[in-house]
Scaffold this motif. Structure first.
Motif, PDB file in Angstrom:
ATOM      1  N   VAL A  34      53.197  58.078  45.139  1.00 57.45           N
ATOM      2  CA  VAL A  34      52.572  57.406  44.001  1.00 57.45           C
ATOM      3  C   VAL A  34      53.571  56.391  43.452  1.00 57.45           C
ATOM      4  N   LYS A  35      53.263  55.117  43.615  1.00 52.80           N
ATOM      5  CA  LYS A  35      54.174  54.052  43.181  1.00 52.80           C
ATOM      6  C   LYS A  35      53.421  53.064  42.284  1.00 52.80           C
ATOM      7  N   PRO A  36      53.313  53.371  40.998  1.00 50.63           N
ATOM      8  CA  PRO A  36      52.621  52.441  40.099  1.00 50.63           C
ATOM      9  C   PRO A  36      53.370  51.127  39.978  1.00 50.63           C
ATOM     10  N   SER A  37      52.629  50.052  39.806  1.00 48.67           N
ATOM     11  CA  SER A  37      53.210  48.727  39.649  1.00 48.67           C
ATOM     12  C   SER A  37      52.300  47.912  38.732  1.00 48.67           C
ATOM     13  N   ARG A  38      52.648  46.663  38.508  1.00 49.36           N
ATOM     14  CA  ARG A  38      51.860  45.786  37.648  1.00 49.36           C
ATOM     15  C   ARG A  38      50.957  44.917  38.526  1.00 49.36           C
ATOM     16  N   LEU A  39      49.623  45.102  38.418  1.00 46.18           N
ATOM     17  CA  LEU A  39      48.659  44.351  39.216  1.00 46.18           C
ATOM     18  C   LEU A  39      47.922  43.359  38.320  1.00 46.18           C
ATOM     19  N   ASP A  40      47.864  42.115  38.752  1.00 44.68           N
ATOM     20  CA  ASP A  40      47.180  41.076  37.986  1.00 44.68           C
ATOM     21  C   ASP A  40      45.676  41.123  38.258  1.00 44.68           C
ATOM     22  N   PRO A  41      44.839  41.347  37.244  1.00 48.55           N
ATOM     23  CA  PRO A  41      43.392  41.472  37.464  1.00 48.55           C
ATOM     24  C   PRO A  41      42.758  40.233  38.088  1.00 48.55           C
ATOM     25  N   ASP A  42      43.134  39.039  37.614  1.00 47.67           N
ATOM     26  CA  ASP A  42      42.547  37.811  38.159  1.00 47.67           C
ATOM     27  C   ASP A  42      42.825  37.670  39.646  1.00 47.67           C
ATOM     28  N   SER A  43      44.076  37.897  40.034  1.00 48.24           N
ATOM     29  CA  SER A  43      44.437  37.780  41.443  1.00 48.24           C
ATOM     30  C   SER A  43      43.712  38.818  42.282  1.00 48.24           C
ATOM     31  N   LEU A  44      43.607  40.028  41.737  1.00 49.67           N
ATOM     32  CA  LEU A  44      42.941  41.111  42.465  1.00 49.67           C
ATOM     33  C   LEU A  44      41.493  40.757  42.772  1.00 49.67           C
ATOM     34  N   LEU A  45      40.733  40.364  41.748  1.00 50.80           N
ATOM     35  CA  LEU A  45      39.306  40.084  41.955  1.00 50.80           C
ATOM     36  C   LEU A  45      39.086  38.795  42.739  1.00 50.80           C
ATOM     37  N   THR A  46      39.925  37.802  42.517  1.00 46.31           N
ATOM     38  CA  THR A  46      39.766  36.545  43.246  1.00 46.31           C
ATOM     39  C   THR A  46      39.916  36.756  44.742  1.00 46.31           C
ATOM     40  N   GLU A  47      40.935  37.510  45.140  1.00 44.89           N
ATOM     41  CA  GLU A  47      41.186  37.753  46.561  1.00 44.89           C
ATOM     42  C   GLU A  47      40.046  38.542  47.197  1.00 44.89           C
ATOM     43  N   ILE A  48      39.561  39.586  46.496  1.00 51.28           N
ATOM     44  CA  ILE A  48      38.498  40.423  47.054  1.00 51.28           C
ATOM     45  C   ILE A  48      37.175  39.667  47.118  1.00 51.28           C
ATOM     46  N   ALA A  49      36.836  38.991  46.037  1.00 51.73           N
ATOM     47  CA  ALA A  49      35.566  38.257  46.000  1.00 51.73           C
ATOM     48  C   ALA A  49      35.534  37.162  47.063  1.00 51.73           C
ATOM     49  N   SER A  50      36.632  36.432  47.237  1.00 50.47           N
ATOM     50  CA  SER A  50      36.675  35.357  48.233  1.00 50.47           C
ATOM     51  C   SER A  50      36.452  35.906  49.638  1.00 50.47           C
ATOM     52  N   ARG A  51      37.053  37.036  49.922  1.00 48.78           N
ATOM     53  CA  ARG A  51      36.919  37.613  51.256  1.00 48.78           C
ATOM     54  C   ARG A  51      35.477  37.989  51.567  1.00 48.78           C
TER      55      ARG A  51
ATOM     56  N   ILE B 233      44.970  50.392  45.235  1.00 46.32           N
ATOM     57  CA  ILE B 233      43.791  50.136  44.411  1.00 46.32           C
ATOM     58  C   ILE B 233      43.008  48.949  44.960  1.00 46.32           C
ATOM     59  N   THR B 234      43.692  48.003  45.586  1.00 50.56           N
ATOM     60  CA  THR B 234      43.001  46.872  46.210  1.00 50.56           C
ATOM     61  C   THR B 234      42.009  47.360  47.251  1.00 50.56           C
ATOM     62  N   GLY B 235      42.428  48.325  48.056  1.00 50.66           N
ATOM     63  CA  GLY B 235      41.531  48.904  49.053  1.00 50.66           C
ATOM     64  C   GLY B 235      40.376  49.650  48.428  1.00 50.66           C
ATOM     65  N   ALA B 236      40.646  50.337  47.300  1.00 45.56           N
ATOM     66  CA  ALA B 236      39.582  51.091  46.631  1.00 45.56           C
ATOM     67  C   ALA B 236      38.506  50.151  46.081  1.00 45.56           C
ATOM     68  N   VAL B 237      38.932  49.065  45.421  1.00 41.92           N
ATOM     69  CA  VAL B 237      37.961  48.109  44.891  1.00 41.92           C
ATOM     70  C   VAL B 237      37.219  47.421  46.034  1.00 41.92           C
ATOM     71  N   SER B 238      37.919  47.098  47.100  1.00 39.02           N
ATOM     72  CA  SER B 238      37.280  46.480  48.263  1.00 39.02           C
ATOM     73  C   SER B 238      36.198  47.382  48.844  1.00 39.02           C
ATOM     74  N   GLU B 239      36.447  48.681  48.835  1.00 32.95           N
ATOM     75  CA  GLU B 239      35.457  49.635  49.340  1.00 32.95           C
ATOM     76  C   GLU B 239      34.172  49.565  48.516  1.00 32.95           C
ATOM     77  N   LEU B 240      34.314  49.478  47.201  1.00 36.73           N
ATOM     78  CA  LEU B 240      33.133  49.419  46.336  1.00 36.73           C
ATOM     79  C   LEU B 240      32.355  48.122  46.561  1.00 36.73           C
ATOM     80  N   VAL B 241      33.079  47.019  46.662  1.00 34.72           N
ATOM     81  CA  VAL B 241      32.413  45.729  46.868  1.00 34.72           C
ATOM     82  C   VAL B 241      31.735  45.698  48.232  1.00 34.72           C
TER      83      VAL B 241
END
Length: 485
Positions: free
Chosen positions: A323-340, A366-374
């Motif tokens: 478990v390695k928490p870090s700081r994730l930028d919401p805009d970058s996260l959604l932009t990358e997933i939505a574009s793909r 978490i990027t993979g988790a959100v990608s799974e939902l989309v």
């Protein structure tokens, strides 16, 4: 005059007899710091005969590290001050180091300081024992497990000591738990059977190991592996209990995950083999279905089985990561997933809306988790005008991310599996994607929910810790609040 001389001589003899029998080192030196008298204890402590030291400067016997302190003490005495309990290191005749606790005072004649006399006590073994004790205390304090000591001779066996590891695991300051029974850690989900086993072992003064649900100061439950061992005095009477607490929530969650994987894979494999067996039976009969159609159906079943196996591997990989928490930028996260997914599914309208200035405190998975939902939302959307809305909003200490679609909606059985956190006897999740989402989210202290929308479509919601711009990752991180995911 002669009588006075004899009296002084007797006094010197008496002093010498006392000095030679004491275990401490008595000494005297002149204004130059040269020894003029050394008691016979020098041979036992330093390995030097008194005669070898007389006439030598005291600095000859000090270690390099201790010389400056010894000179400072000497100068203080020459200024008329006494020194008390000054610790000095001396080198023995064999090259070893001993530690003396030195007291000294000015020697005066007619009001003038003419020298120094004092006594040195060998505290080498005492210092060694002190260092060993400090090392043990430091090791106990720095241990990543909780260590406690309870009084076995008082009712309720109150805690009399707790290390910093106990605070790290439970959130309770050691000072806050002194005098309290261990029972204050128990709560609603604590298994009474485990509590009974622990109590009976303590009453019988027997060592034991139990795993039970305890609660942190902030109310978060965790699996606690508790080891208790009785401590006896010289008479064989149990006076205390040593307790070691270890947070094993991660291991228990992973064990549960393995059981889930086994159940899901066995269930799906059995269903797939029944389908293949049925299709094979069609090939053996005079059915109107063509072999090509049957072959296509078999291939589809096989591909689904392969996909399920891949998801199982992904879930195992996610569970094995630290478990390695870090700081994730919401805009970058959604932009990358939505574009793909816009590129992969151009017929689906994908809208994003970010309404927060905060970041997400979680791991990269978490990027993979959100990608799974989309992917679920776009891939299975059979609407004539498929649409997916991804919304991310600020909710105080939390970031809430939702994925809504206008597709056929999630199967109610599948949603129940996720909501309950386990499979029922007659309910089996057909896939592992949503399990992967839940695992990733809850390990960072978040939560996950998915349900059919009224009308058509589904709504999947993730809650994850928020992190302010001036906040550290450690301060924003949340502990898992779900024990079995």
């Amino acid at each position: 005059m002669q009588a006075r001389s004899r009296h002084l001589e007797r006094e010197r003899d008496r002093f010498k007899a006392i000095a030679d029998t004491t275990s401490d080192l008595l000494f005297r030196f002149d204004l130059e710091g040269q020894f003029t008298y050394v008691s016979s204890a020098s041979e036992r402590i330093l390995g030097y005969e008194p005669e070898e030291m007389i006439g030598e400067p005291f600095t000859t016997f000090n270690t390099e590290r201790s010389a400056e302190r010894a000179l400072a003490a000497f100068e203080s005495i020459l200024e008329g001050d006494d020194i008390d309990a000054v610790e000095l290191e001396l080198t023995t005749a064999t090259g070893d180091t001993v530690v003396l606790e030195v007291n000294g005072t000015p020697e005066t004649e007619d009001g003038e300081i003419v020298g120094v006399h004092g006594v040195g006590r060998d505290i080498t073994q005492q210092k060694k024992s002190q260092r060993e004790l400090e090392l043990k205390n430091k090791a106990i304090d720095e241990a990543h497990v909780g260590i406690t000591i309870a009084d076995a001779q008082q009712p309720e066996n109150p805690i009399v000591y707790a290390n910093r590891g106990f605070e790290q695991i439970t959130g309770y300051d050691p000072a806050d738990v002194t005098g309290r029974s261990y029972r204050f850690l128990q709560g609603e989900q604590t298994d009474p059977t485990a509590v009974t086993k622990l109590r009976e072992s303590i009453e019988a003064c027997e060592p034991t190991v139990v795993e039970l649900v305890n609660y942190r100061k902030d109310g978060v439950p965790f699996w606690n592996e508790v080891r208790v061992a009785p401590v006896k005095n010289e008479a064989g009477v149990v006076t205390h209990f040593l307790g070691i607490q270890n947070d094993v929530t991660g291991r228990r969650r992973q064990e549960h995950l393995v059981r889930v994987l086994n159940r899901v894979l066995r269930h799906n494999l059995r269903n797939d083999m029944q389908v293949i067996t049925g299709l094979s039976h069609l090939l053996e009969t005079d059915d109107d279905t063509t072999p090509a159609e049957i072959g296509s159906d078999i291939r589809n079943v096989g591909e689904e089985s392969i996909e399920l196996g891949e998801r199982a591997r992904e879930l195992e990989d996610a569970a094995s990561r630290d478990v390695k928490p870090s700081r994730l930028d919401p805009d970058s996260l959604l932009t990358e997933i939505a574009s793909r997914y816009r590129e992969q599914f151009p017929r689906v309208v994908i809208d994003t809306d970010v309404r927060t200035e905060k970041d997400i405190c979680a791991g990269s998975e978490i990027t993979g988790a959100v990608s799974e939902l989309v992917e679920n939302a776009v891939k299975h959307n059979t609407s004539r005008e498929p649409r997916v809305e991804i919304e991310l909003v600020d909710d105080g200490e939390w970031i809430v991310l939702s994925v809504e679609d206008n597709g056929p909606g999630i199967d109610e059985m599948e949603a129940n599996v996720i909501s309950h956190g386990e499979e029922r006897d007659l309910e089996h999740g057909s896939g592992l994607g949503l399990w992967l989402v839940n695992w990733c989210v809850t390990r960072y202290g978040g939560s996950f929910d998915v349900h059919p929308k009224s009308g058509t479509g589904s709504c999947a919601t993730i809650r994850l810790p928020a992190i302010e711009a001036d906040q550290t990752v450690a301060d924003a991180s949340k502990r898992p609040t779900v024990l079995f995911w």
